[in-house]
Write a protein that holds these residues in place. Sequence first.
Motif, PDB file in Angstrom:
ATOM      1  N   PRO A 178      -4.328   3.571   3.547  1.00  0.00           N
ATOM      2  CA  PRO A 178      -4.898   2.268   3.207  1.00  0.00           C
ATOM      3  C   PRO A 178      -4.766   1.986   1.709  1.00  0.00           C
ATOM      4  CG  PRO A 178      -6.405   3.537   4.555  1.00  0.00           C
ATOM      5  CD  PRO A 178      -5.290   4.441   4.189  1.00  0.00           C
ATOM      6  N   ARG A 179      -4.881   0.718   1.320  1.00  0.00           N
ATOM      7  CA  ARG A 179      -4.621   0.295  -0.055  1.00  0.00           C
ATOM      8  C   ARG A 179      -5.841   0.289  -0.977  1.00  0.00           C
ATOM      9  NH1 ARG A 179       0.626   0.536  -1.429  1.00  0.00           N
ATOM     10  NH2 ARG A 179       1.822   0.002   0.392  1.00  0.00           N
ATOM     11  N   HIS A 180      -7.064   0.513  -0.526  1.00  0.00           N
ATOM     12  CA  HIS A 180      -8.191   0.470  -1.459  1.00  0.00           C
ATOM     13  C   HIS A 180      -8.388   1.837  -2.114  1.00  0.00           C
ATOM     14  CE1 HIS A 180     -10.800   2.224   1.657  1.00  0.00           C
ATOM     15  NE2 HIS A 180     -10.236   1.364   2.484  1.00  0.00           N
ATOM     16  N   PRO A 181      -8.980   1.882  -3.328  1.00  0.00           N
ATOM     17  CA  PRO A 181      -9.009   3.107  -4.144  1.00  0.00           C
ATOM     18  C   PRO A 181      -9.681   4.302  -3.480  1.00  0.00           C
ATOM     19  CG  PRO A 181      -9.711   1.201  -5.429  1.00  0.00           C
ATOM     20  CD  PRO A 181      -9.545   0.747  -4.030  1.00  0.00           C
ATOM     21  N   ALA A 185      -7.812   7.901  -2.575  1.00  0.00           N
ATOM     22  CA  ALA A 185      -8.273   9.215  -3.037  1.00  0.00           C
ATOM     23  C   ALA A 185      -8.345  10.181  -1.857  1.00  0.00           C
ATOM     24  CB  ALA A 185      -9.621   9.081  -3.727  1.00  0.00           C
ATOM     25  N   GLU A 186      -8.866   9.696  -0.707  1.00  0.00           N
ATOM     26  CA  GLU A 186      -8.927  10.565   0.476  1.00  0.00           C
ATOM     27  C   GLU A 186      -7.525  10.907   0.968  1.00  0.00           C
ATOM     28  OE1 GLU A 186     -11.376   8.971   3.542  1.00  0.00           O
ATOM     29  OE2 GLU A 186     -13.064   8.621   2.188  1.00  0.00           O
ATOM     30  N   CYS A 187      -6.626   9.926   0.913  1.00  0.00           N
ATOM     31  CA  CYS A 187      -5.247  10.149   1.345  1.00  0.00           C
ATOM     32  C   CYS A 187      -4.592  11.193   0.447  1.00  0.00           C
ATOM     33  CB  CYS A 187      -4.466   8.846   1.334  1.00  0.00           C
ATOM     34  SG  CYS A 187      -2.813   9.011   2.058  1.00  0.00           S
ATOM     35  N   GLY A 188      -4.858  11.124  -0.856  1.00  0.00           N
ATOM     36  CA  GLY A 188      -4.318  12.099  -1.800  1.00  0.00           C
ATOM     37  C   GLY A 188      -4.836  13.485  -1.514  1.00  0.00           C
ATOM     38  N   ARG A 189      -6.113  13.573  -1.091  1.00  0.00           N
ATOM     39  CA  ARG A 189      -6.672  14.891  -0.753  1.00  0.00           C
ATOM     40  C   ARG A 189      -6.030  15.433   0.519  1.00  0.00           C
ATOM     41  NH1 ARG A 189     -12.535  13.415  -0.402  1.00  0.00           N
ATOM     42  NH2 ARG A 189     -12.178  11.617  -1.700  1.00  0.00           N
ATOM     43  N   GLN A 190      -5.704  14.565   1.478  1.00  0.00           N
ATOM     44  CA  GLN A 190      -5.049  15.027   2.686  1.00  0.00           C
ATOM     45  C   GLN A 190      -3.654  15.546   2.375  1.00  0.00           C
ATOM     46  OE1 GLN A 190      -5.065  11.787   5.427  1.00  0.00           O
ATOM     47  NE2 GLN A 190      -7.200  12.111   6.057  1.00  0.00           N
TER      48      GLN A 190
END
Length: 193
Positions: A178-181, A185-190
């Motif tokens: 998703p595009r919101h910050p 951040a969660e996507c980066g952690r995954q």
Amino acid sequence: MTHEQTTGPARPPAPPLPDRPPTVAYESLAGLSARCAAWLSAERDRIEGELRAAYGKPPTAAVTEPRPAPDPVPPAAAPLIELLDRLAGLAGDPPAAAGPVLDRVRRGVVAALAASGVTPVEDTGPVDPARHHVVATRDDPSGLLSDRIAETVRPGYLWRDVLLRPQEVVSYVPYECPRHPQAEAECGRQDAR
């Protein structure tokens, strides 16, 4: 001024229509059909001759035997396919799913379709737009299954090489964060795991 200068050049008279007597007002349907078929056959032969002459191939004798008409799709195919769809809808009901009667009827309908040359299409693997209709998508976080069939919603059906109905499928698509910050951040952690 001459007559031609005031009215324009003289038009040549229209040629008479071939094989059509001007006095006949009505013609039987069978006669009209036979005349049209003969004209179409003569035109086909004329065009084939012109094409052979244009491409340097020697003209061969025109095809005199009639070309076989393609076999029609069995008329029972559509109602049997609809019956299979209705049976699949019944499978969600607990009383219908519990009994062997529904399964026996389904096998009988599939056997009747197979006897008439209709085969089900339940492909797995890559999505082929000529054979499959994507009705939904599913995320593919691995990126390895993109544009592949995740599951079949409704099978398709083939009669010989003719697609009677495409297979309705769920297709994997690449997973996008998703595009919101906070979600990024969660996507980066995954991704870091």
